[in-house]
Design an enzyme around this catalytic site. Sequence first.
Site, PDB file in Angstrom:
ATOM      1  N   ARG A 109      46.420  28.555  38.562  1.00 32.93           N
ATOM      2  CA  ARG A 109      45.556  29.638  38.167  1.00 32.93           C
ATOM      3  C   ARG A 109      46.124  31.381  37.754  1.00 32.93           C
ATOM      4  NH1 ARG A 109      46.248  27.428  43.973  1.00 32.93           N
ATOM      5  NH2 ARG A 109      44.424  26.632  44.516  1.00 32.93           N
ATOM      6  N   LYS A 120      39.001  38.743  26.045  1.00 28.16           N
ATOM      7  CA  LYS A 120      37.775  37.345  26.115  1.00 28.16           C
ATOM      8  C   LYS A 120      38.921  35.761  25.566  1.00 28.16           C
ATOM      9  CE  LYS A 120      33.930  40.241  25.243  1.00 28.16           C
ATOM     10  NZ  LYS A 120      32.678  40.267  24.565  1.00 28.16           N
ATOM     11  N   GLU A 152      34.679  41.984   9.975  1.00 27.79           N
ATOM     12  CA  GLU A 152      34.919  42.561  11.170  1.00 27.79           C
ATOM     13  C   GLU A 152      35.947  44.076  10.983  1.00 27.79           C
ATOM     14  OE1 GLU A 152      34.141  41.683  13.986  1.00 27.79           O
ATOM     15  OE2 GLU A 152      33.339  39.135  13.879  1.00 27.79           O
ATOM     16  N   LYS A 183      40.006  48.947  18.613  1.00 30.01           N
ATOM     17  CA  LYS A 183      39.552  47.703  19.568  1.00 30.01           C
ATOM     18  C   LYS A 183      40.093  48.014  20.940  1.00 30.01           C
ATOM     19  CE  LYS A 183      38.542  43.383  20.668  1.00 30.01           C
ATOM     20  NZ  LYS A 183      37.642  42.238  20.191  1.00 30.01           N
ATOM     21  N   GLU A 199      33.563  44.927  29.855  1.00 31.22           N
ATOM     22  CA  GLU A 199      31.599  45.301  28.660  1.00 31.22           C
ATOM     23  C   GLU A 199      31.007  45.249  29.844  1.00 31.22           C
ATOM     24  OE1 GLU A 199      31.851  42.253  25.700  1.00 31.22           O
ATOM     25  OE2 GLU A 199      29.122  42.343  25.600  1.00 31.22           O
ATOM     26  N   ARG A 255      32.130  48.578  24.928  1.00 33.40           N
ATOM     27  CA  ARG A 255      32.986  46.962  24.052  1.00 33.40           C
ATOM     28  C   ARG A 255      30.896  46.695  23.186  1.00 33.40           C
ATOM     29  NH1 ARG A 255      36.663  43.150  26.806  1.00 33.40           N
ATOM     30  NH2 ARG A 255      37.211  42.020  24.367  1.00 33.40           N
ATOM     31  N   ASN A 295      29.453  44.336  18.928  1.00 32.71           N
ATOM     32  CA  ASN A 295      28.478  43.242  18.097  1.00 32.71           C
ATOM     33  C   ASN A 295      27.944  43.646  17.389  1.00 32.71           C
ATOM     34  OD1 ASN A 295      30.089  41.544  21.120  1.00 32.71           O
ATOM     35  ND2 ASN A 295      28.769  42.233  22.051  1.00 32.71           N
ATOM     36  N   HIS A 317      26.220  41.081  15.196  1.00 41.14           N
ATOM     37  CA  HIS A 317      25.816  40.181  16.166  1.00 41.14           C
ATOM     38  C   HIS A 317      24.948  39.535  16.661  1.00 41.14           C
ATOM     39  CE1 HIS A 317      30.169  40.671  15.851  1.00 41.14           C
ATOM     40  NE2 HIS A 317      30.716  39.210  16.431  1.00 41.14           N
ATOM     41  N   HIS A 328      24.663  36.149  15.126  1.00 41.24           N
ATOM     42  CA  HIS A 328      24.156  34.451  15.650  1.00 41.24           C
ATOM     43  C   HIS A 328      22.745  34.049  15.583  1.00 41.24           C
ATOM     44  CE1 HIS A 328      24.656  32.313  19.462  1.00 41.24           C
ATOM     45  NE2 HIS A 328      23.656  32.147  19.180  1.00 41.24           N
ATOM     46  N   HIS A 353      31.460  32.410  11.077  1.00 43.58           N
ATOM     47  CA  HIS A 353      31.104  33.595  11.943  1.00 43.58           C
ATOM     48  C   HIS A 353      30.839  34.316  10.929  1.00 43.58           C
ATOM     49  CE1 HIS A 353      30.783  35.346  15.251  1.00 43.58           C
ATOM     50  NE2 HIS A 353      31.911  36.780  15.317  1.00 43.58           N
TER      51      HIS A 353
HETATM   52  P1  NAD Z   1      40.112  29.667  12.501  1.00 43.76           P
HETATM   53  O1  NAD Z   1      41.066  30.155  14.415  1.00 43.76           O
HETATM   54  O2  NAD Z   1      39.536  28.440  12.776  1.00 43.76           O
HETATM   55  O3  NAD Z   1      41.161  29.629  11.623  1.00 43.76           O
HETATM   56  C1  NAD Z   1      40.018  29.748  10.319  1.00 43.76           C
HETATM   57  C2  NAD Z   1      41.004  28.650   9.628  1.00 43.76           C
HETATM   58  O4  NAD Z   1      41.959  29.086   8.797  1.00 43.76           O
HETATM   59  C3  NAD Z   1      41.707  27.377  10.481  1.00 43.76           C
HETATM   60  O5  NAD Z   1      41.368  26.456   9.811  1.00 43.76           O
HETATM   61  C4  NAD Z   1      43.034  27.773  10.705  1.00 43.76           C
HETATM   62  O6  NAD Z   1      43.867  26.030  10.678  1.00 43.76           O
HETATM   63  C5  NAD Z   1      43.051  27.802   9.616  1.00 43.76           C
HETATM   64  N1  NAD Z   1      44.237  29.328   9.618  1.00 43.76           N
HETATM   65  C6  NAD Z   1      44.715  29.816  10.166  1.00 43.76           C
HETATM   66  N2  NAD Z   1      45.341  30.759   9.989  1.00 43.76           N
HETATM   67  C7  NAD Z   1      45.966  30.256   8.601  1.00 43.76           C
HETATM   68  C8  NAD Z   1      46.787  30.433   7.830  1.00 43.76           C
HETATM   69  N3  NAD Z   1      47.737  31.825   7.968  1.00 43.76           N
HETATM   70  N4  NAD Z   1      46.829  30.429   6.537  1.00 43.76           N
HETATM   71  C9  NAD Z   1      46.522  28.837   6.459  1.00 43.76           C
HETATM   72  N5  NAD Z   1      45.515  28.971   6.748  1.00 43.76           N
HETATM   73  C10 NAD Z   1      44.968  29.332   8.184  1.00 43.76           C
HETATM   74  O7  NAD Z   1      38.316  30.841  12.565  1.00 43.76           O
HETATM   75  P2  NAD Z   1      38.910  32.201  13.735  1.00 43.76           P
HETATM   76  O8  NAD Z   1      37.803  33.522  11.952  1.00 43.76           O
HETATM   77  O9  NAD Z   1      40.100  33.575  13.059  1.00 43.76           O
HETATM   78  O10 NAD Z   1      37.921  32.278  14.667  1.00 43.76           O
HETATM   79  C11 NAD Z   1      36.898  32.571  14.853  1.00 43.76           C
HETATM   80  C12 NAD Z   1      36.964  32.193  16.395  1.00 43.76           C
HETATM   81  O11 NAD Z   1      37.398  33.201  16.876  1.00 43.76           O
HETATM   82  C13 NAD Z   1      35.637  31.639  16.481  1.00 43.76           C
HETATM   83  O12 NAD Z   1      35.521  30.651  17.642  1.00 43.76           O
HETATM   84  C14 NAD Z   1      35.273  32.811  17.278  1.00 43.76           C
HETATM   85  O13 NAD Z   1      34.253  32.388  18.863  1.00 43.76           O
HETATM   86  C15 NAD Z   1      36.284  33.643  18.247  1.00 43.76           C
HETATM   87  N6  NAD Z   1      36.131  34.667  18.410  1.00 43.76           N
HETATM   88  C16 NAD Z   1      36.975  35.075  19.608  1.00 43.76           C
HETATM   89  C17 NAD Z   1      36.867  36.379  19.258  1.00 43.76           C
HETATM   90  C18 NAD Z   1      37.474  37.405  21.221  1.00 43.76           C
HETATM   91  O14 NAD Z   1      37.341  38.758  21.382  1.00 43.76           O
HETATM   92  N7  NAD Z   1      38.084  36.344  21.694  1.00 43.76           N
HETATM   93  C19 NAD Z   1      35.881  37.594  18.889  1.00 43.76           C
HETATM   94  C20 NAD Z   1      35.540  37.421  17.729  1.00 43.76           C
HETATM   95  C21 NAD Z   1      35.574  35.627  17.164  1.00 43.76           C
END
Ligand code: NAD
Length: 368
Positions: free
Chosen positions: A120, A142, A184, A226, A236, A241, A245, A248, A252, A266
């Site tokens: 929990r 999030k 971003e 942020k 949000e 917040r 987006n 986005h 999207h 993304h």
């Molecule tokens: P990811 O986590 O898939 O990483 C991208 C790639 O880089 C992966 O193949 C990973 O293995 C590799 N990688 C990571 N760090 C590395 C490093 N230091 N050296 C070499 N390779 C490395 O992608 P991302 O862009 O970090 O995250 C995308 C995700 O984030 C999506 O699912 C999206 O929905 C989410 N997101 C969440 C929020 C939130 O507020 N929670 C905000 C924006 C995006």
Amino acid sequence: MTTIPVALEGRGYDVVIEPGLIARAGKLLAPIANGRPMPIVTDANLTPQLETLRQTLAAHGVRSEAIVVPPGEGSKSFAMLDHVTDRLLALGIERSDHIIALGGGVVGDLVGFAAAILKRGCRFVQVPTTLLAQVDSSVGGKTAINTRAGKNLVGAFHQPSLVLIDPDMLGTLPSRELRAGYAEVVKYGLIDDPAFFAWCESDGARLLAGDADARVHAIAHAVAAKARIVAADERETTGTRALLNLGHTFGHALEAETGFSDRLIHGEAVAAGMALAFRFSASRGLCSAADADRVGAHLRASGLPHDLASAGIDADGATLAAHMAHDKKAEGGRVPFLLARGIGQTFLARDVALADVADFLDAERVAA
Ligand code: NAD
């Protein structure tokens, strides 16, 4: 060392930023481990970083088991949540224990959600390794996984206890991922900080080329922005917040059109989406064409998609607008859109008809 507090009543935490931090992280983690083990969840691309983290934890007397998930968006799934929670329970996780999320947004979102529901709600620490995760997803609480119906549809708000950012970890990140995360960074300037957008124009190339000072400056600036936004509107509810987006809704639709595949990742979709949001705003007389051109030019100069053609999209306006109609925020043919009155003057518009967006996108397609 730069420390930025995220001020949330009863759930506040620090974001610590320092080059080389991962090798010294044990010193900051041992006090919150409080004599208990700290399991680390990471992805298979991060083996060297995992070893560094385990060594510093061991040097400070903290035991750590590793749970390694496959890299990529596919790991934000019920199946992987099941696997990770099973493993954590087998390790004897307790409610006051901390799980470490070592990775990009995928690992952070998955582990954050696992922590939200295990016993929990147990604790977790974010150690983000991508630029996107360092400037955005690791801060703010999030968490989510994807389902057949779409991305991020099952999740929770659950704040981490600590965020440790080592900008040096970006050294191994593929350049495409680095650029996608940079979109971003630019976003924070476009939302409400024209001086920071000007910094991106003058110094963003240094960040992309690996300059350590530029990276620390941009990450600290983005995290502070942020933290401010999250402290003002954690869940949000007031619209503040939602400013995060920007780009986005258009983005999207582009991601949906490319099947959420690596044809358009993304951050790339967000880049094209921000350029489109500014040009759409200009087409409605809300902001100057010069500002919209400035946004597109900087994204193009940064090697990011900045229009439909550079995003590899050939669909017509109606097709793209149909993707937007499925947006979880859509109501009665209208979707809340982030539009702009100028650089640094983003606002939430609730009066945008999707038919107008479709016409605009058709005009963009012809112009390409
Ligand atoms: P990811 O986590 O898939 O990483 C991208 C790639 O880089 C992966 O193949 C990973 O293995 C590799 N990688 C990571 N760090 C590395 C490093 N230091 N050296 C070499 N390779 C490395 O992608 P991302 O862009 O970090 O995250 C995308 C995700 O984030 C999506 O699912 C999206 O929905 C989410 N997101 C969440 C929020 C939130 O507020 N929670 C905000 C924006 C995006």
